[in-house]
Write an enzyme that holds these catalytic residues in place. Structure first.
Site, short mmCIF file in Angstrom:
data_model
loop_
_atom_site.label_atom_id
_atom_site.label_comp_id
_atom_site.label_asym_id
_atom_site.label_seq_id
_atom_site.Cartn_x
_atom_site.Cartn_y
_atom_site.Cartn_z
N ASP A 204 -1.30 -1.85 6.04
CA ASP A 204 -1.54 -1.39 7.41
C ASP A 204 -3.01 -1.23 7.73
OD1 ASP A 204 -2.01 0.79 5.78
OD2 ASP A 204 -1.22 2.25 7.21
N ASP B 79 0.86 -1.18 0.00
CA ASP B 79 0.00 0.00 0.00
C ASP B 79 0.90 1.23 0.00
OD1 ASP B 79 -2.26 1.54 0.13
OD2 ASP B 79 -2.52 1.32 2.29
#
Length: 859
Positions: free
Chosen positions: A564, A322
């Site tokens: 995350d 990400d």
């Protein structure tokens, strides 16, 4: 009493006293909140904010996955077979090793769980709810359905439900990947797992616990994963091959026993073969190596939650990550300031610094400006806080009115210099652009007659370019990934051009952006083509991340997914290695194989080295174990066919702990972190077959020579009386008694065989880790002298043991005798020379075509 009636579900009516709403709860909800008694009643009904599972893996899950692992299941099955044959001691060893392996692995994972739980406990906050008409701090689990929750900047939203009052700016990047804050007004839902970054207000707790959005995603992400590592697959193949060998050999011995007359001795010998050929020590060694690597990696910032992940990460050739929170810190930094219309640069910087320090609604932008520019807070007469609807903020002081906002939002009110070229150039670089402006009339009002914020005429002072703050070690880590042949794929919910610009800053070479908006329309084959060509993907939905990971796996990639947020959890489970940031969501940490304690993907690099060390060490140890297994199997077949008794007793099997178990323990610990051998099975074949054939050939020669020599001596009565006495003690029979000669010849031959094979097993280490060119027939010299020292020490201990009566008796061997050594040593020299020649000139490769094994050894 003041009351107000809602007109429609999720519609709200403002009232001087309070706000009420008709919601899915089926009742009017007041900002006065529940009473304590109502909250307690709902808690007893199970309507509190308690998730189905805890914040990390449970002890039961850890124990279950480790006790019933691949290796332990094999050990337990073998233990059951041995128990059925009456080999209780060997069954205890098999089952005991399985339990020990499970304990070693489980202890490491429990240790990781406790460390992660402590980290999560430190990050745990409280929630403000309205109870009995006043605000009260409670833990998130104490929120119940129907509670009214006060949300301030910096708070994490812990339940789902609509905004009752106020306007709240939320960061939903952990849920959707979208980095821009979203404005939520009365009637619009807040989702659990998002964070308040601006504004304030009241929220209704409509969905709590397992029904909330974050917990629904958690339930999907916590499905069991069945991935095994390449090393585990290869070892499993070796074990299956060994078990086939055990079955065939046991069947052959039982058949011969049936033809000769089935005796209890034959059953014992068969079960001894079954237990002796199983590489118990290899299972233990793998568990020990995994655990040691996991402990070392955890100390270096990569907390390993599943012990095989430390080996798995060394096979990774694609890393998907990400953007927000992984490549970036989640903060903004000032990239550039361009004064406009002749404005003084120093005055511009001072104005930006003072404005950032004076705001009553700080956010990420003000934090970046305050960190970069000097300035002192000033008294504020009026303020318009930034919102995603306005896209600008303003401060009115005694001297001036300052406005900071998006160029397109301020454009209608700007007078003066044209900023189009500067704004366009910086926007193309993926930067966030703001314009600092000053009201032409310092005393102008910032609000219209209805109280709404309005922009006055403005003069532009500067263009301010902000950038997502890269984590400091990201560029060097990406560069090292490239050097090691690891492809990087950035999967983000942000705008593709913004993601591409940041990827370029991070050092990624191919930054052509792919918009994921239409990926859901592609077939798997079409998606595979797009994923193979692209490196930067923007506007990626959570389910699309999972599809991209699966596409990479279909193309043969070994994928690590770093994330995350809750939106990354499914992709983490789909990857071979799931990696979570410690500062990310609890869901992601829970499902991850590895947690980066310092939020640094650089910690994957030392973890990768640990994995390579494990693979190299286990590969070397497997060569030693398989050489012993194959040698023992060939000797048993040959001696049985020759009709010279049985070559091994159960007690002599204990020598393998010394000649194989101890050396492999050190070889694994000393292994170098070299790239994994992609043709491991072929390499095993090329090493093990020559070693096993020549060692078995030498062993059978020694066994046959001594068997014949001892049998002839007793038959011809040419044996001294003290030797007769010794053999009577060894065999438990009396000289002249039926079977004495065969028993004496068998134990004498077994002594020679065990001595030869033990010495050869120790010297084999010099071929695997040659200290000098003299021994470099199999591989190049390592330059490491420790294996040579180990060989010398093992030889000294072995010779001392063979010359110690108590020790030799324990292993079922005769005492030291000249016939043994005069037979063993010449054969040992011939064996060493022959094996060196076989390795150096690849003799058996050519004869048996073993070079072709490499082409079929890919997992």
């Amino acid at each position: 009493m003041c009351t107000a009636q809602a007109q429609a579900p999720h519609s709200f009516v403002r009232h001087p006293c309070r706000v009420t709403a008709q919601t899915q709860l089926g009742e009017a909800v007041s900002t006065a909140g529940l009473s304590s008694s109502e909250a307690e009643a709902r808690r007893r009904r199970g309507e509190s904010n308690v998730s189905v599972t805890g914040t990390s893996r449970t002890y039961a899950r850890i124990l279950r996955t480790n006790v019933f692992s691949l290796y332990n299941t094999i050990l337990f099955v073998i233990g059951g077979a041995l128990l059925a044959l009456g080999r209780y001691n060997d069954a205890l060893i098999s089952v005991g090793l399985g339990v020990l392996n499970a304990a070693i692995s489980a202890v490491q994972e429990i240790r990781a769980k406790r460390q992660l739980d402590r980290l999560q406990l430190l990050a745990r906050g409280t929630v403000v709810v309205v109870r009995d008409g006043r605000e009260t701090d409670v833990v998130p689990e104490a929120v119940v359905r129907g509670d009214v929750v006060r949300v301030h900047p910096g708070d994490q939203v812990v339940v789902d439900g609509p905004v009752l009052d106020g306007a709240i700016e939320v960061d939903e990047s952990l849920l959707t990947g979208e980095a821009d804050a979203q404005r939520r007004t009365p009637g619009e839902d807040l989702l659990s797992g998002s964070h308040c970054v601006g504004g304030a207000g009241l929220q209704l707790a409509r969905e709590v616990g397992a029904a909330s959005y974050a917990n629904r995603l958690t339930a999907e992400a916590r499905r069991d994963s069945t991935d095994v590592t390449p090393l585990q697959r290869r070892i499993a193949f070796v074990i299956r091959l060994t078990m086939v060998l055990v079955v065939l050999m046991s069947g052959a011995i039982l058949l011969q026993a049936a033809l000769e007359g089935f005796t209890l001795l034959r059953v014992v010998q068969t079960s001894a073969v079954l237990s002796g050929l199983v590489p118990y020590g290899l299972f233990f060694l793998i568990a020990l190596a995994y655990t040691a690597g996991a402990v070392t990696s955890s100390r270096q910032g990569a907390l390993v939650q599943r012990v095989n992940a430390v080996e798995s990460v060394s096979n990774v050739d694609v890393v998907c990550t990400d953007k927000t929170g992984t490549l970036t810190t989640g903060r903004l930094s000032v990239a550039e300031v361009l004064p406009a219309g002749g404005a003084d640069a120093g005055a511009v910087e001072s104005a930006l610094g003072s404005m950032a320090r004076s705001t009553g609604a700080p956010n990420l932008t003000s934090a970046a400006l305050a960190a970069h520019f000097p300035g002192d807070p000033v008294p504020v007469r009026d303020e318009v806080a930034f919102s995603s609807a306005l896209r600008w903020s303003a401060l009115q002081t005694d001297d001036a009115t300052w406005v900071l906002g998006a160029p397109e939002a301020l454009a209608p009110s700007l007078r003066g210099a044209d900023l189009g070229a500067d704004v366009g150039a910086r926007t193309a670089q993926g930067l966030r652009i703001l314009v600092l402006a000053r009201a032409v009339d310092p005393a102008v009002t910032l609000r219209g007659p209805d109280g709404r914020a309005v922009l006055p005429p403005l003069e532009p002072l500067a263009v301010v370019a902000l950038a997502d703050e890269l984590r400091p070690d990201v560029p060097s880590t990406i560069a090292q990934f490239g050097e090691e042949g690891i492809a990087l794929k950035v999967l983000s919910g942000d705008d593709p051009d913004t993601v591409a610009a940041l990827a370029a800053r991070a050092g990624l070479r191919d930054t052509s952006p792919v918009h994921a908006g239409r990926l859901h329309e592609l077939s798997d084959a079409e998606l595979d083509s797009v994923v193979a060509e692209g490196s930067v993907f923007g506007r990626v939905a959570p389910e699309q991340k999972e599809r991209i990971v699966l596409a990479l796996r279909r193309q043969g990639g070994y994928v690590a997914m770093v994330g995350d947020g809750v939106n990354d959890a499914r992709a983490l489970k789909a990857a071979q290695v799931g990696v979570a940031m410690r500062s990310g969501s609890a869901v992601t940490r829970d499902v991850a194989d590895i947690v980066l304690v310092d939020d640094s993907i650089a910690a994957l690099l030392p973890a990768r080295l640990q994995g390579r060390r494990i693979i190299n060490g286990i590969a070397t140890s497997t060569q030693v174990f398989l050489a012993r297994v194959a040698t023992q199997g060939l000797v048993i077949v040959a001696v049985t066919m020759l009709g010279l008794g049985f070559p091994y007793s159960p007690a002599q099997g204990g020598l393998t702990l010394f000649t194989v178990g101890v050396p492999t323990l050190f070889l694994t610990a000393w292994a170098r972190p070299v790239p994994p051998d992609p043709h491991l099975l072929g390499t095993l074949g090329r090493f093990v077959v020559p070693a096993a054939v020549l060692t078995a050939g030498g062993g059978v020669a020694v066994y046959a020579a001594l068997y014949t020599r001892v049998a002839s001596a007793f038959t011809d009565n040419h044996v001294p009386s003290f030797v007769v006495t010794q053999f009577e003690r060894y065999t438990g029979l009396t000289y002249g008694e039926e079977g004495f000669t065969d028993a004496a010849a068998t134990i004498g031959a077994q002594t020679g065989l065990s001595t030869f094979v033990s010495l050869a097993s120790i010297l084999l280490i010099l071929f695997l880790a040659p200290p000098a060119r003299l021994f470099a027939a199999w591989t190049r010299p390592t330059g490491d002298k420790r294996p040579a020292i180990l060989v010398a020490a093992l030889l000294a201990v072995l010779v001392a043991a063979l010359f110690t009566p108590a020790v030799s008796d324990y292993f079922g061997l005769t005492g030291a005798a000249p016939p043994v050594y005069t037979t063993v040593l010449p054969v040992l020299v011939i064996w060493f020379v022959a094996l060196a020649a076989a390795y150096r000139y690849r003799v058996l490769d050519r004869l048996l075509g073993l070079r072709h094994l490499a082409s079929t050894a890919k997992a």
